[in-house]
Design a protein around this motif. Structure first.
Motif, PDB file in Angstrom:
ATOM      1  N   ILE A   1       0.866  -1.176   0.000  1.00  0.00           N
ATOM      2  CA  ILE A   1       0.000   0.000   0.000  1.00  0.00           C
ATOM      3  C   ILE A   1       0.903   1.226   0.000  1.00  0.00           C
ATOM      4  CG2 ILE A   1      -1.698   1.342   1.307  1.00  0.00           C
ATOM      5  CD1 ILE A   1      -2.703  -1.296   2.479  1.00  0.00           C
ATOM      6  N   ALA A   2       0.783   2.047  -1.050  1.00  0.00           N
ATOM      7  CA  ALA A   2       1.542   3.295  -1.140  1.00  0.00           C
ATOM      8  C   ALA A   2       0.597   4.444  -0.818  1.00  0.00           C
ATOM      9  CB  ALA A   2       2.139   3.463  -2.526  1.00  0.00           C
ATOM     10  N   HIS A   3       1.004   5.308   0.075  1.00  0.00           N
ATOM     11  CA  HIS A   3       0.158   6.431   0.484  1.00  0.00           C
ATOM     12  C   HIS A   3       0.360   7.668  -0.378  1.00  0.00           C
ATOM     13  CE1 HIS A   3      -1.254   4.162   3.889  1.00  0.00           C
ATOM     14  NE2 HIS A   3      -0.009   3.900   4.246  1.00  0.00           N
ATOM     15  N   ARG A   4       1.395   7.651  -1.190  1.00  0.00           N
ATOM     16  CA  ARG A   4       1.647   8.721  -2.161  1.00  0.00           C
ATOM     17  C   ARG A   4       2.602   8.153  -3.197  1.00  0.00           C
ATOM     18  NH1 ARG A   4       3.382  10.135   2.641  1.00  0.00           N
ATOM     19  NH2 ARG A   4       1.703  11.642   2.853  1.00  0.00           N
ATOM     20  N   PRO A   5       2.730   8.758  -4.352  1.00  0.00           N
ATOM     21  CA  PRO A   5       3.651   8.235  -5.360  1.00  0.00           C
ATOM     22  C   PRO A   5       5.072   8.135  -4.806  1.00  0.00           C
ATOM     23  CG  PRO A   5       2.214   9.878  -6.333  1.00  0.00           C
ATOM     24  CD  PRO A   5       1.977   9.946  -4.853  1.00  0.00           C
ATOM     25  N   THR A   6       5.684   6.983  -5.007  1.00  0.00           N
ATOM     26  CA  THR A   6       7.024   6.781  -4.444  1.00  0.00           C
ATOM     27  C   THR A   6       7.725   5.663  -5.187  1.00  0.00           C
ATOM     28  OG1 THR A   6       8.249   6.406  -2.376  1.00  0.00           O
ATOM     29  CG2 THR A   6       6.251   5.099  -2.721  1.00  0.00           C
ATOM     30  N   ASP A   7       9.030   5.593  -5.032  1.00  0.00           N
ATOM     31  CA  ASP A   7       9.834   4.496  -5.577  1.00  0.00           C
ATOM     32  C   ASP A   7      10.111   3.487  -4.472  1.00  0.00           C
ATOM     33  OD1 ASP A   7       9.984   5.630  -8.073  1.00  0.00           O
ATOM     34  OD2 ASP A   7      11.894   6.639  -7.706  1.00  0.00           O
TER      35      ASP A   7
ATOM     36  N   CYS B   1       5.546   3.015  -7.296  1.00  0.00           N
ATOM     37  CA  CYS B   1       4.312   2.742  -6.566  1.00  0.00           C
ATOM     38  C   CYS B   1       3.466   4.004  -6.554  1.00  0.00           C
ATOM     39  CB  CYS B   1       4.616   2.311  -5.131  1.00  0.00           C
ATOM     40  SG  CYS B   1       5.424   0.717  -4.998  1.00  0.00           S
ATOM     41  N   ASP B   2       2.208   3.878  -6.954  1.00  0.00           N
ATOM     42  CA  ASP B   2       1.336   5.044  -7.077  1.00  0.00           C
ATOM     43  C   ASP B   2      -0.034   4.689  -6.511  1.00  0.00           C
ATOM     44  OD1 ASP B   2      -0.216   7.203  -7.861  1.00  0.00           O
ATOM     45  OD2 ASP B   2       0.848   7.423  -9.770  1.00  0.00           O
ATOM     46  N   PRO B   3      -0.557   5.501  -5.585  1.00  0.00           N
ATOM     47  CA  PRO B   3      -1.903   5.209  -5.086  1.00  0.00           C
ATOM     48  C   PRO B   3      -2.946   5.149  -6.175  1.00  0.00           C
ATOM     49  CG  PRO B   3      -0.826   6.887  -3.749  1.00  0.00           C
ATOM     50  CD  PRO B   3       0.042   6.669  -4.944  1.00  0.00           C
ATOM     51  N   ALA B   4      -2.678   5.812  -7.294  1.00  0.00           N
ATOM     52  CA  ALA B   4      -3.642   5.772  -8.406  1.00  0.00           C
ATOM     53  C   ALA B   4      -3.851   4.357  -8.898  1.00  0.00           C
ATOM     54  CB  ALA B   4      -3.169   6.662  -9.547  1.00  0.00           C
ATOM     55  N   ASP B   5      -2.825   3.533  -8.716  1.00  0.00           N
ATOM     56  CA  ASP B   5      -2.951   2.130  -9.123  1.00  0.00           C
ATOM     57  C   ASP B   5      -3.937   1.381  -8.223  1.00  0.00           C
ATOM     58  OD1 ASP B   5       0.598   1.932  -9.784  1.00  0.00           O
ATOM     59  OD2 ASP B   5      -1.061   2.647 -11.045  1.00  0.00           O
ATOM     60  N   GLN B   6      -4.311   2.013  -7.120  1.00  0.00           N
ATOM     61  CA  GLN B   6      -5.194   1.380  -6.150  1.00  0.00           C
ATOM     62  C   GLN B   6      -6.530   2.111  -6.110  1.00  0.00           C
ATOM     63  OE1 GLN B   6      -1.161   0.609  -3.624  1.00  0.00           O
ATOM     64  NE2 GLN B   6      -2.557   2.156  -2.966  1.00  0.00           N
ATOM     65  N   ASP B   7      -7.032   2.490  -7.283  1.00  0.00           N
ATOM     66  CA  ASP B   7      -8.325   3.170  -7.417  1.00  0.00           C
ATOM     67  C   ASP B   7      -8.359   4.496  -6.678  1.00  0.00           C
ATOM     68  OD1 ASP B   7      -9.288   0.988  -8.893  1.00  0.00           O
ATOM     69  OD2 ASP B   7      -9.867  -0.058  -7.051  1.00  0.00           O
TER      70      ASP B   7
ATOM     71  N   GLY C   1      -5.742   4.933  -1.859  1.00  0.00           N
ATOM     72  CA  GLY C   1      -4.562   4.941  -1.008  1.00  0.00           C
ATOM     73  C   GLY C   1      -4.618   3.931   0.114  1.00  0.00           C
ATOM     74  N   SER C   2      -5.603   3.031   0.126  1.00  0.00           N
ATOM     75  CA  SER C   2      -5.714   2.064   1.213  1.00  0.00           C
ATOM     76  C   SER C   2      -5.816   0.629   0.725  1.00  0.00           C
ATOM     77  CB  SER C   2      -6.929   2.382   2.087  1.00  0.00           C
ATOM     78  OG  SER C   2      -8.109   2.319   1.304  1.00  0.00           O
ATOM     79  N   ASP C   3      -6.097   0.423  -0.552  1.00  0.00           N
ATOM     80  CA  ASP C   3      -6.164  -0.928  -1.094  1.00  0.00           C
ATOM     81  C   ASP C   3      -4.790  -1.363  -1.564  1.00  0.00           C
ATOM     82  OD1 ASP C   3      -8.887  -1.057  -0.668  1.00  0.00           O
ATOM     83  OD2 ASP C   3      -9.342  -0.179  -2.630  1.00  0.00           O
ATOM     84  N   PRO C   4      -4.433  -2.626  -1.345  1.00  0.00           N
ATOM     85  CA  PRO C   4      -3.107  -3.075  -1.766  1.00  0.00           C
ATOM     86  C   PRO C   4      -3.041  -3.334  -3.262  1.00  0.00           C
ATOM     87  CG  PRO C   4      -4.302  -4.880  -0.755  1.00  0.00           C
ATOM     88  CD  PRO C   4      -5.155  -3.660  -0.600  1.00  0.00           C
ATOM     89  N   THR C   5      -1.830  -3.263  -3.757  1.00  0.00           N
ATOM     90  CA  THR C   5      -1.567  -3.688  -5.118  1.00  0.00           C
ATOM     91  C   THR C   5      -0.353  -4.607  -5.090  1.00  0.00           C
ATOM     92  OG1 THR C   5      -1.232  -2.913  -7.382  1.00  0.00           O
ATOM     93  CG2 THR C   5       0.011  -1.777  -5.666  1.00  0.00           C
TER      94      THR C   5
ATOM     95  N   PHE D   1       5.454 -11.794   4.791  1.00  0.00           N
ATOM     96  CA  PHE D   1       4.770 -10.918   3.841  1.00  0.00           C
ATOM     97  C   PHE D   1       3.782 -11.736   3.013  1.00  0.00           C
ATOM     98  CE2 PHE D   1       8.920  -8.255   3.333  1.00  0.00           C
ATOM     99  CZ  PHE D   1       8.823  -7.840   4.654  1.00  0.00           C
ATOM    100  N   ALA D   2       2.678 -11.112   2.640  1.00  0.00           N
ATOM    101  CA  ALA D   2       1.853 -11.712   1.589  1.00  0.00           C
ATOM    102  C   ALA D   2       2.710 -11.760   0.329  1.00  0.00           C
ATOM    103  CB  ALA D   2       0.600 -10.885   1.368  1.00  0.00           C
TER     104      ALA D   2
END
Length: 769
Positions: free
Chosen positions: A500-506, A533-539, A542-546, A627-628
């Protein structure tokens, strides 16, 4: 009524005893050695000068048992000592997870009195040794103050496990005290005169909240000026028992003959500390506390060290040198203390770790000049610096088990301890030790009597690790975190993690291995990758995992462990799994302050002969979730053939057959082309050798480790039940058949330990006799 006439003098009642092996000293080393020797067929007399067994681990001192696991604070994975000491610690976990020293006493006593070939003499102090010639002990004399009896014990073989080496001293064995010069063994960590000569003694105290105010009037001998202790501000109401290991004194005295004086000084300190806590006004939370217990005998660290045919040194420990006669191992840090102890301005200890466990050679375990004298415990042949690691109780007990089986071999072959070091006898000794669960680094053992090695093997299922399913929890990437995964030779599989990324990050990931086989220190960088990692990838929530995939174009040339490491990133959380399994762990790049004073990386001075490296350590349960994870292709390292060879613990791989997660009652079967006649079977389950199982003070969250098979049955080729196991918590299931049986197959059927833990078996050994 009994009446005796006057007499010029009288003699004490004397009882003469004979044994195959007499062990002097009933600390943890002597106790484990005595049990192991009795089980190996020797008549053993164990002579202990205290009313209980265990030495520093007993209720008289209350120090926790530790060894190579080092509070899980170093890189030694699955490093708890095996054999009898493992059996004792596993039993203590089951009966006594709270760490009550009195309960541990009962376990040690019980295990000894249950051995029919072991005679226990408590409260008996050895004071004389008789010799048949200048190099051979014939007998020892001991006095029991409780029954006013003099014991004469005769034996062809003796073992000194007394801590101070009283038998070796009386018998004239060569010994040393104090620190060697750095030049003698090339030891860069050898202390200078300002740091000290010896490690001192310690005593502890326990406090208790009684629910109402308690006054304390100190005894007249209590230390009045608490500022004489440089670190007096470290005392508080929350720490007691062996967490106060640094209440230490005596390193500049004779730690044998000045022990009573040292004890009084430690009493002065303890009562002075308690006076400070109760009466200084600085601790209002101490109002309802009472001083429940104070040690009556000091816990000793160092006195005499005896000389064998080899002396283990700092380079042996740090470089993890390989010996042909390795029979035990160590892994505690080289841990030296200032000689002034609690009165020193210096830190209470300086600890330097090796990158993994190291072997201890058999030649350190017998006297070089008293030819029938074994050495066990902290008195083995080691330099002062190496002794800083070999002295801890788990290591001492493990070595004593090797002495016990060596003594059995001496009686069988009518030979002396030094002759067991001859290559063919050493191979036999290592084989027998291996059967008991004794781990010996870099020693490959082939057991010619184990019929399982000749069998075909099949199983109801075998885990191919493709996924650890996501659970309900996450962990922040506040430190570097990693998964420790076993791989086979060839291309390293791609690993996907749920994040889970809370903001765009590497997200930066690295793949590490260890330079030395069997190590778990990440000192070889195999590959690096960076994932966006981008929260946009998680709809956008910012709380759903990818799932992110970490692919490293890396091939490895042998089965080994690799670490998939994620660098710390405050913007990322890792989804964890509730599934646990043998031989797989998550790690965190973090220091354990109990054994690392310099943070998450060991950074020694350049000139002391110690290496720099990072610590990646597990977290204790109930934490430390995996880890999952998804792995492609899946890890095929848990096959049923694992039960036929290898160590009874993970080393370069899991070394275990592991069934599928969804196989609730899995079975594994050994079969032979021709009928085999069997009289005994030994099954090794998983007791989680990564857990230190400290015996005192530290509580544990469970009574049975989650990987241990609790229910099992053994059947023959006709389906006849040969044995059943219920409510198990121990490592080994020993099946002694009432009569030998002839069969073409054996099937072991297990129940899965838990919904999230698959059944696992390290070894199945089968013997005709």
């Amino acid at each position: 009524m009994f009446k005796s006439d006057a007499a010029p003098q009288r003699d004490l009642k004397t009882q003469t005893m004979s044994a195959d092996l007499a062990i002097v000293g009933g600390g943890l080393a002597g106790t484990c050695g005595a049990i192991a020797a009795a089980r190996a067929g020797l008549d053993v007399v164990l002579i202990q000068d205290r009313p209980v067994l265990g030495g520093n681990a007993s209720s008289e001192v209350r120090l926790w048992v530790l060894g190579a696991t080092s509070h899980m604070g170093n890189n030694n994975r699955w490093a708890r000592e095996g054999g009898v000491v493992d059996e004792l610690l596993v039993e203590n976990l089951y009966r006594n997870p709270e760490g009550n020293g009195v309960i541990f006493d009962t376990i040690l006593l019980e295990k000894c009195v249950e051995e029919p070939r072991l005679t226990l003499l408590l409260n008996t102090a050895i004071f004389e040794a008789s010799k048949s010639d200048p190099a051979t002990i014939a007998s020892v004399l001991g006095f029991c103050s409780q029954n006013s009896t003099l014991y004469e014990v005769r034996a062809p073989l003796f073992c000194d496990a007394s801590g101070d080496g009283v038998l070796g001293f009386l018998a004239g064995a060569a010994f040393r005290m104090g620190a060697e010069a750095a030049a003698e063994f090339g030891e860069g960590f050898a202390p200078d005169e300002g740091y000290g000569e010896l490690l001192g003694h310690s005593m502890y105290f326990y406090s208790k909240d009684v629910g109402h105010p308690v006054a304390f009037v100190p005894p007249s001998y209590a230390l009045r000026d608490i500022t004489k202790i440089p670190c007096f501000r470290s005392f508080n109401t929350q720490e007691f028992g062996c967490r106060l290991w640094w209440i230490e004194y005596g390193g500049r005295l004779d730690t044998v003959h000045d022990t009573e004086a040292i004890k009084w000084e430690l009493w002065k300190v303890i009562y002075g500390v308690w006076d400070h806590i109760k009466n200084s006004g600085e601790f209002p939370d101490a109002e309802n506390l009472t001083l429940e217990w104070v040690g009556q005998v000091p816990g000793k660290r160092e006195s005499r060290r005896f000389e064998g045919d080899y002396m283990i040194t700092q380079p042996d420990v740090i470089e993890q040198r390989v010996f042909p006669d390795t029979v035990s191992f160590g892994g505690w840090a080289i841990d030296l203390h200032p000689a002034d102890g609690v009165f020193s301005e210096k830190p209470g200890c300086t600890q330097w770790h090796s990158k993994g466990v190291y072997g201890i050679p058999y030649r350190c375990m017998y006297s070089r000049n008293v030819r029938n004298l074994f050495l066990a415990g902290r008195i083995i042949s080691a330099s002062h610096v190496a002794f800083g690691s070999t002295r801890v109780m788990g290591t001492c007990a493990h070595g004593a088990q090797a002495v016990a089986l060596a003594a059995a071999l001496c009686r069988e072959d009518d030979c002396l301890p030094a002759e067991v070091a001859e290559p063919s006898r050493m191979a036999r000794l290592q084989c027998r030790l291996h059967r008991t669960g004794q781990f010996m680094p870099s020693v490959e053992v082939t057991d010619p009597d184990d019929l399982s090695a000749r069998a075909k093997v099949a199983a109801s299922s075998t885990l191919r690790l493709t996924q650890l399913s996501p659970g309900r929890h996450t962990v922040p990437l506040d430190h570097g975190r990693a998964m420790l995964l076993p791989v086979t030779s060839g291309q390293v599989p791609a690993v996907s993690l749920a994040v889970i990324a809370h903001r765009p990050t590497d997200l930066v990931a690295e793949l590490y291995g260890s330079r030395k086989p069997g190590n778990f220190t990440p000192d070889v960088l195999l590959g690096t990758t960076t994932i966006d990692c981008d929260p946009a990838d998680q709809d956008g929530s910012g709380s759903d995992p990818t799932w992110v995939t970490l692919a490293f174009p890396v091939e490895v040339d042998r089965p080994r462990y690799v670490m998939v490491c994620l660098r710390a990133n405050p913007d990322v959380e890792i989804v964890t799994s509730e599934q646990r399994l043998t031989g797989v762990l998550s790690l965190i790049h973090k220091a354990n302050d109990a054994v690392s004073k310099g943070g998450a990386e060991q950074t020694p001075p350049e000139d002391i002969g110690v290496e720099r490296f990072p610590f990646w350590i597990p977290e204790r349960r109930p934490g430390g979730h995996n880890f999952a994870t998804r792995v492609e292709p899946g890890l095929a390292v848990f096959g049923p053939e694992q039960v036929q060879s290898g160590d009874d613990r993970p080393v370069n791989g899991p070394n275990a057959w592991v069934a599928d997660f969804d196989d609730a009652e899995p079975w594994i079967e050994l079969s032979w082309d021709t009928p085999q006649t069997l009289s005994s079977v030994r099954v090794a389950f998983d007791p989680d050798y990564d857990h230190p199982m400290e015996s005192a003070l530290l509580g544990h969250p469970e009574r049975v480790v989650p990987f241990c098979v609790r229910e099992a049955r053994l059947t023959d080729d006709a389906g006849q039940v040969l044995a059943e196991l219920h409510d198990n918590h121990q490592t080994y299931w020993d099946i002694k058949l009432a009569h030998p049986i002839t069969t073409r197959s054996l099937r072991l059927t297990c129940q899965r330990p838990g919904d999230h833990v698959p059944a696992a078996v390290f070894r199945i050994r089968c013997f005709a006799e």
